[in-house]
Each structure stands twice: as C-alpha cells, then as structure tokens.
Design a protein around this motif. Structure first.
Motif, PDB file in Angstrom:
ATOM      1  N   SER A  45      12.268  -8.390   7.303  1.00 11.47           N
ATOM      2  CA  SER A  45      12.768  -7.199   7.678  1.00 11.47           C
ATOM      3  C   SER A  45      11.866  -5.776   6.981  1.00 11.47           C
ATOM      4  CB  SER A  45      14.167  -6.779   6.887  1.00 11.47           C
ATOM      5  OG  SER A  45      13.642  -6.890   5.498  1.00 11.47           O
ATOM      6  N   ASN A  46      12.165  -4.727   7.258  1.00  6.23           N
ATOM      7  CA  ASN A  46      11.177  -3.663   6.842  1.00  6.23           C
ATOM      8  C   ASN A  46      11.370  -3.226   5.317  1.00  6.23           C
ATOM      9  OD1 ASN A  46       9.912  -2.905   9.194  1.00  6.23           O
ATOM     10  ND2 ASN A  46      11.636  -1.612  10.013  1.00  6.23           N
ATOM     11  N   THR A  47      12.187  -3.963   4.881  1.00  9.49           N
ATOM     12  CA  THR A  47      12.567  -3.872   3.346  1.00  9.49           C
ATOM     13  C   THR A  47      11.040  -3.869   2.424  1.00  9.49           C
ATOM     14  OG1 THR A  47      14.694  -4.803   3.495  1.00  9.49           O
ATOM     15  CG2 THR A  47      13.946  -4.753   1.299  1.00  9.49           C
ATOM     16  N   LYS A  48      10.386  -4.862   2.709  1.00  6.30           N
ATOM     17  CA  LYS A  48       9.171  -4.734   2.247  1.00  6.30           C
ATOM     18  C   LYS A  48       8.481  -3.425   2.136  1.00  6.30           C
ATOM     19  CE  LYS A  48       7.208  -7.570   5.943  1.00  6.30           C
ATOM     20  NZ  LYS A  48       8.576  -7.297   6.661  1.00  6.30           N
ATOM     21  N   VAL A  49       8.344  -3.015   3.258  1.00  4.70           N
ATOM     22  CA  VAL A  49       7.623  -1.653   3.513  1.00  4.70           C
ATOM     23  C   VAL A  49       8.095  -0.520   2.601  1.00  4.70           C
ATOM     24  CG1 VAL A  49       6.885  -0.069   5.416  1.00  4.70           C
ATOM     25  CG2 VAL A  49       6.780  -2.294   5.717  1.00  4.70           C
ATOM     26  N   ASP A  50       9.478  -0.531   2.641  1.00  6.65           N
ATOM     27  CA  ASP A  50      10.256   0.560   1.825  1.00  6.65           C
ATOM     28  C   ASP A  50       9.939   0.111   0.430  1.00  6.65           C
ATOM     29  OD1 ASP A  50      11.318   1.395   4.265  1.00  6.65           O
ATOM     30  OD2 ASP A  50      13.383   0.513   3.976  1.00  6.65           O
ATOM     31  N   PHE A  51       9.958  -0.836  -0.025  1.00  6.86           N
ATOM     32  CA  PHE A  51       9.599  -1.309  -1.207  1.00  6.86           C
ATOM     33  C   PHE A  51       8.213  -0.893  -1.875  1.00  6.86           C
ATOM     34  CE2 PHE A  51       8.342  -4.501  -4.597  1.00  6.86           C
ATOM     35  CZ  PHE A  51       9.264  -3.846  -5.914  1.00  6.86           C
ATOM     36  N   PHE A  52       7.367  -1.205  -0.805  1.00  3.12           N
ATOM     37  CA  PHE A  52       5.695  -1.013  -1.099  1.00  3.12           C
ATOM     38  C   PHE A  52       5.748   0.702  -1.172  1.00  3.12           C
ATOM     39  CE2 PHE A  52       2.069   0.599   0.536  1.00  3.12           C
ATOM     40  CZ  PHE A  52       0.833  -0.023  -0.027  1.00  3.12           C
ATOM     41  N   ASP A  53       6.287   1.332  -0.225  1.00  2.00           N
ATOM     42  CA  ASP A  53       6.230   3.006  -0.419  1.00  2.00           C
ATOM     43  C   ASP A  53       6.784   3.447  -1.849  1.00  2.00           C
ATOM     44  OD1 ASP A  53       5.392   3.007   2.232  1.00  2.00           O
ATOM     45  OD2 ASP A  53       7.357   3.676   3.016  1.00  2.00           O
ATOM     46  N   ILE A  54       7.881   2.731  -2.394  1.00  2.00           N
ATOM     47  CA  ILE A  54       8.342   3.188  -3.651  1.00  2.00           C
ATOM     48  C   ILE A  54       7.269   2.859  -4.980  1.00  2.00           C
ATOM     49  CG2 ILE A  54       9.890   2.573  -5.409  1.00  2.00           C
ATOM     50  CD1 ILE A  54      11.954   2.765  -3.065  1.00  2.00           C
ATOM     51  N   LEU A  55       6.618   1.724  -4.644  1.00  2.00           N
ATOM     52  CA  LEU A  55       5.653   1.117  -5.688  1.00  2.00           C
ATOM     53  C   LEU A  55       4.321   2.131  -5.659  1.00  2.00           C
ATOM     54  CD1 LEU A  55       5.599  -2.726  -5.307  1.00  2.00           C
ATOM     55  CD2 LEU A  55       6.772  -1.200  -6.966  1.00  2.00           C
ATOM     56  N   SER A  56       4.029   2.531  -4.344  1.00  2.88           N
ATOM     57  CA  SER A  56       3.037   3.322  -4.091  1.00  2.88           C
ATOM     58  C   SER A  56       2.979   4.928  -4.860  1.00  2.88           C
ATOM     59  CB  SER A  56       2.823   3.801  -2.752  1.00  2.88           C
ATOM     60  OG  SER A  56       2.525   2.335  -2.003  1.00  2.88           O
ATOM     61  N   GLU A  57       4.273   5.266  -5.101  1.00  5.43           N
ATOM     62  CA  GLU A  57       4.521   6.482  -5.777  1.00  5.43           C
ATOM     63  C   GLU A  57       4.752   6.138  -7.494  1.00  5.43           C
ATOM     64  OE1 GLU A  57       7.903   8.080  -3.923  1.00  5.43           O
ATOM     65  OE2 GLU A  57       6.886   8.278  -1.896  1.00  5.43           O
ATOM     66  N   ASP A  58       4.665   5.075  -7.871  1.00  5.24           N
ATOM     67  CA  ASP A  58       4.720   4.842  -9.289  1.00  5.24           C
ATOM     68  C   ASP A  58       3.421   4.513  -9.907  1.00  5.24           C
ATOM     69  OD1 ASP A  58       5.386   3.767 -11.895  1.00  5.24           O
ATOM     70  OD2 ASP A  58       7.381   2.992 -11.067  1.00  5.24           O
ATOM     71  N   GLU A  59       2.944   5.273 -11.039  1.00  5.66           N
ATOM     72  CA  GLU A  59       1.745   5.316 -11.368  1.00  5.66           C
ATOM     73  C   GLU A  59       1.451   3.895 -12.151  1.00  5.66           C
ATOM     74  OE1 GLU A  59       2.302   7.606 -15.675  1.00  5.66           O
ATOM     75  OE2 GLU A  59       2.038   8.741 -13.710  1.00  5.66           O
ATOM     76  N   ARG A  60       2.652   3.172 -12.428  1.00  6.38           N
ATOM     77  CA  ARG A  60       2.394   1.975 -13.364  1.00  6.38           C
ATOM     78  C   ARG A  60       1.901   0.872 -12.301  1.00  6.38           C
ATOM     79  NH1 ARG A  60       8.289   0.562 -14.795  1.00  6.38           N
ATOM     80  NH2 ARG A  60       8.623   1.285 -12.761  1.00  6.38           N
ATOM     81  N   PHE A  61       1.820   1.102 -11.127  1.00 12.33           N
ATOM     82  CA  PHE A  61       1.406  -0.050 -10.015  1.00 12.33           C
ATOM     83  C   PHE A  61       0.110   0.595  -9.399  1.00 12.33           C
ATOM     84  CE2 PHE A  61       6.060  -0.328 -10.490  1.00 12.33           C
ATOM     85  CZ  PHE A  61       6.049  -1.650 -10.837  1.00 12.33           C
ATOM     86  N   VAL A  62      -0.315   1.485  -9.859  1.00 13.36           N
ATOM     87  CA  VAL A  62      -1.811   2.023  -9.029  1.00 13.36           C
ATOM     88  C   VAL A  62      -2.840   1.116  -8.998  1.00 13.36           C
ATOM     89  CG1 VAL A  62      -3.361   3.719  -9.116  1.00 13.36           C
ATOM     90  CG2 VAL A  62      -1.129   4.695  -9.626  1.00 13.36           C
ATOM     91  N   LYS A  63      -3.048   0.364 -10.215  1.00 11.63           N
ATOM     92  CA  LYS A  63      -4.159  -0.519  -9.895  1.00 11.63           C
ATOM     93  C   LYS A  63      -3.767  -1.995  -9.478  1.00 11.63           C
ATOM     94  CE  LYS A  63      -6.618   1.593 -13.794  1.00 11.63           C
ATOM     95  NZ  LYS A  63      -7.098   1.549 -15.465  1.00 11.63           N
ATOM     96  N   MET A  64      -2.635  -2.110  -9.018  1.00  9.92           N
ATOM     97  CA  MET A  64      -2.228  -3.431  -8.741  1.00  9.92           C
ATOM     98  C   MET A  64      -2.515  -3.548  -7.377  1.00  9.92           C
ATOM     99  SD  MET A  64       1.788  -4.881  -8.633  1.00  9.92           S
ATOM    100  CE  MET A  64       2.041  -4.932 -10.711  1.00  9.92           C
ATOM    101  N   LYS A  65      -2.925  -4.909  -6.926  1.00  8.03           N
ATOM    102  CA  LYS A  65      -3.285  -5.029  -5.322  1.00  8.03           C
ATOM    103  C   LYS A  65      -2.110  -5.600  -4.559  1.00  8.03           C
ATOM    104  CE  LYS A  65      -6.525  -7.135  -2.349  1.00  8.03           C
ATOM    105  NZ  LYS A  65      -6.312  -7.582  -1.330  1.00  8.03           N
ATOM    106  N   ILE A  66      -1.482  -4.584  -3.783  1.00  3.62           N
ATOM    107  CA  ILE A  66      -0.399  -5.263  -3.140  1.00  3.62           C
ATOM    108  C   ILE A  66      -0.572  -5.064  -1.625  1.00  3.62           C
ATOM    109  CG2 ILE A  66       2.102  -4.546  -2.761  1.00  3.62           C
ATOM    110  CD1 ILE A  66       1.949  -3.097  -5.302  1.00  3.62           C
ATOM    111  N   GLU A  67      -0.209  -6.121  -0.991  1.00  2.00           N
ATOM    112  CA  GLU A  67      -0.453  -6.407   0.412  1.00  2.00           C
ATOM    113  C   GLU A  67       0.830  -6.541   1.186  1.00  2.00           C
ATOM    114  OE1 GLU A  67      -3.613  -8.612   3.278  1.00  2.00           O
ATOM    115  OE2 GLU A  67      -4.195  -8.469   1.141  1.00  2.00           O
ATOM    116  N   ILE A  68       1.090  -6.293   2.354  1.00  2.00           N
ATOM    117  CA  ILE A  68       2.551  -6.631   3.311  1.00  2.00           C
ATOM    118  C   ILE A  68       2.010  -7.554   4.358  1.00  2.00           C
ATOM    119  CG2 ILE A  68       4.299  -5.516   4.462  1.00  2.00           C
ATOM    120  CD1 ILE A  68       3.488  -3.200   2.925  1.00  2.00           C
ATOM    121  N   LYS A  69       2.664  -8.544   4.417  1.00  2.39           N
ATOM    122  CA  LYS A  69       2.568  -9.364   5.675  1.00  2.39           C
ATOM    123  C   LYS A  69       3.905  -9.503   6.478  1.00  2.39           C
ATOM    124  CE  LYS A  69      -1.608 -10.786   5.204  1.00  2.39           C
ATOM    125  NZ  LYS A  69      -2.763 -10.712   6.129  1.00  2.39           N
TER     126      LYS A  69
END
Length: 121
Positions: free
Chosen positions: A77-101
């Motif tokens: 589902s698109n849930t992973k994209v929505d979650f990624f968008d939220i993480l992208s706006e949170d400074e705690r996750f800036v240095k984390m490498k996150i990919e979506i498949k």
C-alpha cells in the motif's frame, strides 16, 4: 568501526512488521494500527479521531526505529510513502538512510527473504 543497524519494515494500513537484519534468526515486532473509525468517519470529531489514530500508528513505529541507521520500507500500500513523508520532516531521522520498495502482500518467509536480499551486498 561502528556496525550499521539495519531494519526492514513491511507495512500496510493496518499493521507493520519490524524485522532487524542480523545473522541471528529474525525477531519480529508487530505494531497494529487501531483504525476502527477511519473507514466510517462522517462527523468532524470522527475524522479528527481517525487522523490522530493514523499519527499514533506512525509515531509508535518511529519510536521503535529511532536507533537504526538503514531502513527499507516495503509493502503493497501507499502507507509506507506516507510514513516516509512524516519521517522526512522529523529531524531525528535526517541522517538515517531510508528507502521505499513496492511489493505485494508477503508471508513472513517472503519478508525475511526480501530483507536478506536487500541488505546482503
């Protein structure tokens, strides 16, 4: 040299399976989205409650992944994209490498195989 902590998250709108990539057997943490009002939301109050439920679901996942370095989000589902968008706006996750498949619905063995293929160089 610091060992990279890697995590695979298979998720959809109702639950997320968090699986750390290690040489040991996988341990799965399950986070469930309590969305009983989401599909039936008609009043403004019900819609606000529904939105709070979604953010609560995402926040529980975010708290569980805070100490990882590399994450793969996958699922149907698109849930992973929505979650990624939220993480992208949170400074705690800036240095984390996150990919979506994008993947189909998978059983646990298929999820493990996917994570192994993804993280093994």
């Amino acid at each position: 040299m610091k060992k990279t902590k890697q995590l695979g998250i298979w998720m959809d709108h109702s639950l997320a399976y968090l699986m750390e990539f290690t040489t040991k057997p996988f341990e799965i943490q399950t986070i469930i989205h309590e969305f009983h009002l989401e599909d039936k939301a008609t009043s403004k109050l019900e819609k606000k409650t529904s939105i709070k439920n979604v953010y609560g679901y995402y926040n529980r996942i975010a708290e569980a992944i805070i100490n990882y370095d590399k994450i793969i989000l996958f699922g149907p589902s698109n849930t992973k994209v929505d979650f990624f968008d939220i993480l992208s706006e949170d400074e705690r996750f800036v240095k984390m490498k996150i990919e979506i498949k994008e993947t189909d619905t998978m059983n646990v063995n298929q999820q493990h195989a996917f994570i192994n293929e993804y993280f093994v160089p």
